[in-house]
Design an enzyme around this catalytic site. Structure first.
Site, PDB file in Angstrom:
ATOM      1  CD  GLU A  57       8.635   5.534   6.486  1.00 15.13           C
ATOM      2  OE1 GLU A  57       9.012   6.639   6.944  1.00 15.13           O
ATOM      3  OE2 GLU A  57       8.699   5.247   5.286  1.00 15.13           O
ATOM      4  CB  CYS A  88      11.651   3.188   5.940  1.00 12.86           C
ATOM      5  SG  CYS A  88      12.255   4.765   6.611  1.00 12.86           S
TER       6      CYS A  88
END
Length: 151
Positions: A57, A88
């Site tokens: 991510e 994330c």
């Protein structure tokens, strides 16, 4: 009109498989714009970079923002094979993505629907739309098989 996510999750699964082949935990992420065009895609690179923050991510979000020449990704979708961890999830908020889509839930390390629930915290300044469980069985099987092979 809802934005298409099926091609993005397929792309994220492909990135996760590539990561697994490199010995990385098989997580893949894709950032798409409002029209569904891929801005960036990545798989985990924690081992290769010797960097615990090199999650799929994070890499995809950074690359998408750099490619657009903007710090925010308003109107974009982050599609990932596993529920993002707290780091994330917070990054998704900071990048101001419009929608977060993920496959497998992560009761142990997730930070969206589990654990810290970063996006639900009162301190969260931007809350994207969240869609969880897309291709959940396939995403979970990829992780389960990866870890089973290592035991």
């Amino acid at each position: 009109m809802p934005r298409p996510v099926a091609p993005a999750i397929e792309h994220a699964l492909a990135e996760a498989r590539i990561a697994a082949a490199r010995g990385e935990v098989p997580v893949g992420a894709v950032v798409t714009d409002a029209a569904g065009r891929v801005l960036a895609a990545a798989g985990n690179e924690v081992e290769a970079r010797h960097d615990p923050s090199a999650h799929a991510e994070m890499l995809a979000l950074r690359a998408a923002a750099a490619g657009r020449g903007e710090k925010f990704l308003a109107g974009c979708t982050l599609t990932v094979t596993l529920e993002p961890c707290p780091m994330c999830a917070q990054a998704a908020s900071f990048f101001r993505i419009g929608r977060l889509v993920f496959g497998a839930y992560d009761p142990k390390g997730g930070g969206v629907e589990h654990g810290a629930r970063v996006l639900a915290a009162s301190s969260c300044h931007h809350r994207p739309e969240v869609v969880g469980g897309l291709r959940e069985a396939d995403c979970a099987a990829l992780l389960r098989d990866f870890f089973a092979a290592r035991r």
